[in-house]
Design a protein around this motif. Structure first.
Motif, short mmCIF file in Angstrom:
data_model
loop_
_atom_site.label_atom_id
_atom_site.label_comp_id
_atom_site.label_asym_id
_atom_site.label_seq_id
_atom_site.Cartn_x
_atom_site.Cartn_y
_atom_site.Cartn_z
N ALA A 45 1.70 -4.91 -1.18
CA ALA A 45 1.44 -5.58 0.09
C ALA A 45 2.72 -5.89 0.86
N LEU A 46 3.77 -6.26 0.13
CA LEU A 46 5.00 -6.72 0.78
C LEU A 46 5.98 -5.60 1.10
N PHE A 47 5.99 -4.54 0.26
CA PHE A 47 7.08 -3.57 0.38
C PHE A 47 6.65 -2.12 0.63
N ALA A 48 5.34 -1.83 0.62
CA ALA A 48 4.89 -0.43 0.73
C ALA A 48 4.96 0.06 2.18
N GLN A 49 6.17 0.36 2.60
CA GLN A 49 6.39 0.93 3.93
C GLN A 49 7.10 2.26 3.77
N GLY A 50 6.57 3.30 4.39
CA GLY A 50 7.14 4.62 4.24
C GLY A 50 6.50 5.39 3.11
N ASP A 51 6.59 6.71 3.18
CA ASP A 51 5.88 7.58 2.22
C ASP A 51 6.24 7.27 0.78
N THR A 52 7.53 7.16 0.47
CA THR A 52 7.97 7.01 -0.91
C THR A 52 7.45 5.72 -1.54
N LEU A 53 7.62 4.62 -0.87
CA LEU A 53 7.19 3.34 -1.43
C LEU A 53 5.67 3.25 -1.52
N ILE A 54 4.94 3.84 -0.57
CA ILE A 54 3.48 3.86 -0.66
C ILE A 54 3.03 4.59 -1.92
N LEU A 55 3.67 5.73 -2.18
CA LEU A 55 3.30 6.52 -3.36
C LEU A 55 3.71 5.82 -4.65
N VAL A 56 4.96 5.34 -4.71
CA VAL A 56 5.48 4.77 -5.96
C VAL A 56 4.78 3.46 -6.31
N LEU A 57 4.67 2.55 -5.34
CA LEU A 57 4.05 1.26 -5.63
C LEU A 57 2.54 1.40 -5.87
N GLY A 58 1.89 2.30 -5.15
CA GLY A 58 0.47 2.57 -5.42
C GLY A 58 0.27 3.17 -6.80
N PHE A 59 1.16 4.07 -7.19
CA PHE A 59 1.14 4.70 -8.51
C PHE A 59 1.29 3.65 -9.61
N LEU A 60 2.26 2.74 -9.46
CA LEU A 60 2.48 1.70 -10.46
C LEU A 60 1.29 0.75 -10.56
N PHE A 61 0.72 0.39 -9.43
CA PHE A 61 -0.44 -0.50 -9.45
C PHE A 61 -1.61 0.12 -10.20
N GLN A 62 -1.83 1.42 -9.99
CA GLN A 62 -2.95 2.09 -10.66
C GLN A 62 -2.76 2.15 -12.18
N ILE A 63 -1.52 2.13 -12.65
CA ILE A 63 -1.29 2.07 -14.09
C ILE A 63 -1.97 0.83 -14.68
#
Length: 476
Positions: free
Chosen positions: A368-386
């Protein structure tokens, strides 16, 4: 190597659980796992298809985020009804047959969805699909937990979710991209590509033949119905790894002495009392506590998964781009499921759920706080799904272990489908927040759900690597 029947007839009677534990794993166990997981894989497709097709349905049928959430809610309520009724039927008539029937029902529902002319009819067809999906989930968990030795029970049950959900979360979106992209172009589907996506999910009906013909009924269920000869037949198929037997091949692993010392042979005085026991002492506390955990876990997962493609479109991504991003994020779920499978073997259920929930809360706030831009959207979404799938898979593993054989199907269905109630209701709240105050508050509510989930797990009895016979023996 075939299991030797002689020790089962020693002077000291052994319980059914001890006999199964001594067998180890055979070809029959692996076949059962493969067939149940394949059915579960397509069941996950059915759960996620509305999310994956959300932007396409918006364009073709004029469905907005609220309508999509309502369709998801209708589907999940049907899953609850199908799961609860399926659990009751499985405890009365058997696990194996209900697996086949449930698979057939949701395949029919998917084909009907492909022909829906509007959102109202689509909602009706998703009810049919949901009834079948609900029956298969709870019964599949029960089936695997009763069939496998104690040492690997957690691994086998968690593998159901690891492969069906962990892999399915990725493949569902990959499948959608394939259908609405290359396949749609090849067949000239145009705006009707979503119909192909629904219709092709009717193909798994062919698995019904294998479910009915090759899988044995669980020995625990058969013994609970007093069918000693059928129990011996099922045990022989498990021990030898042979799927077809002649009458002379059946070994006599259990007899009246086994019945006397086996938990699965202990009966309630009536079917009503057996079902009632799930919500009375001593089972009530575990049912309520893990049910609350499942309610919050499923609600958090479906809120994010359902709305993620739409939130990405709102940020300016294309329809196919939003689906592709969600697909990559969901690859994290496979890692979460794999960790849960290891945890099912080596770590206590409560530890995995509590730690995973706290990490899930932190992960969704980070998005919610940091997912801006393609890379962070993918990485933070990936980690959350773990963490999402780590927690959910462990709850799936935990549920069937909490109940005795006589009500295991129903008890598991109550817990799992309480989760689906959360998955049905909480996305409605999330979609309202998305439209009213923005996406940050969707993620904030999800974080609160995970913290509540961790608290609820503290009240659930630990079952890690404890034999079912010990967990639910006389006087338990």
């Amino acid at each position: 190597m075939a299991f030797d029947a002689k020790p089962a007839m020693s002077q000291k009677p052994r319980s059914l659980g001890e006999i199964i534990d001594d067998m180890g794993l055979t070809r029959t166990h692996y076949l059962a796992l493969a067939l149940v997981v394949l059915g579960g894989l397509f069941e996950v497709f059915e759960q996620l298809i509305l999310s994956a097709l959300g932007p396409s349905l918006e364009k073709s049928l004029g469905i907005d985020a609220s309508t999509l959430a309502l369709l998801s809610t209708v589907s999940l309520i049907a899953i609850v009804v199908g799961g609860i009724s399926g659990g009751v039927i499985a405890d009365m008539l058997g696990r194996r047959s209900l697996l086949a029937v449930s698979l057939g029902v949701y395949c029919v529902g998917s084909v009907l969805s492909a022909m829906a002319p509007n959102s109202a009819v689509l909602g009706l067809t998703r009810i049919v699909t949901g009834l079948g999906v609900g029956g298969e989930i709870a019964v599949g968990l029960t089936y695997l937990s009763e069939l496998t030795p104690t040492k690997v029970r957690g691994v086998f049950v968690s593998l159901f979710n690891t492969i069906s959900a962990g892999v399915g979360l990725f493949l569902a979106y990959a499948y959608t991209l394939l259908v609405i992209g290359p396949l749609a172009s090849a067949v000239g589907a145009g705006d009707n590509a979503w119909r192909w996506a629904f219709g092709l999910l009717g193909l798994p009906a062919v698995l019904i033949f294998f479910f009915r013909r090759y899988l044995p009924e669980t020995p625990a269920y058969l013994l609970s119905r007093g069918k000693i000869e059928k129990t011996n037949e099922a045990l022989t198929r498990l021990a030898t790894g042979r799927l077809r037997l002649r009458s002379g091949d059946i070994h006599h692993y259990v007899d009246s002495q086994t019945v006397a010392v086996s938990e699965s042979a202990q009966h309630e005085r009536s079917a009503f009392q057996a079902l009632k026991s799930v919500l009375t002492r001593p089972l009530r506390r575990r049912t309520i506590a893990l049910g609350i955990a499942a309610f919050l876990a499923w609600g958090a997962e479906f809120s994010v998964v359902l709305l993620m493609p739409i939130m990405l479109v709102n940020r300016g991504y294309s329809v196919q781009g939003s689906v592709a991003f969600t697909m990559v994020q969901n690859l994290g779920g496979l890692i979460g499921c794999a960790i849960a499978s290891y945890g099912g073997f080596a770590i206590s259920r409560r530890t995995v759920v509590c730690l995973g929930s706290v990490c899930g809360a932190a992960g969704v706030l980070a998005f919610a706080l940091f997912a801006q831009g393609d890379t962070l959207i993918l990485v933070l979404g990936f980690l959350f799904q773990i963490f999402v799938l780590l927690v959910n898979t462990t709850i799936w593993t935990w549920a069937p272990e909490l109940f005795p054989t006589r009500v295991r199907g129903f008890g598991t269905a109550v817990v799992v489908n309480t989760g689906f109630v959360g998955g049905a209701l909480l996305p409605l709240v999330a979609s309202s927040l998305l439209q009213g105050v923005g996406e940050f508050w969707v993620f904030a509510i999800v974080a609160v759900m995970y913290l509540g989930l961790a608290l609820a797990a503290l009240f659930v009895p630990e079952t890690h690597r404890v034999p079912l016979e010990v967990l639910h023996g006389s006087g338990k």
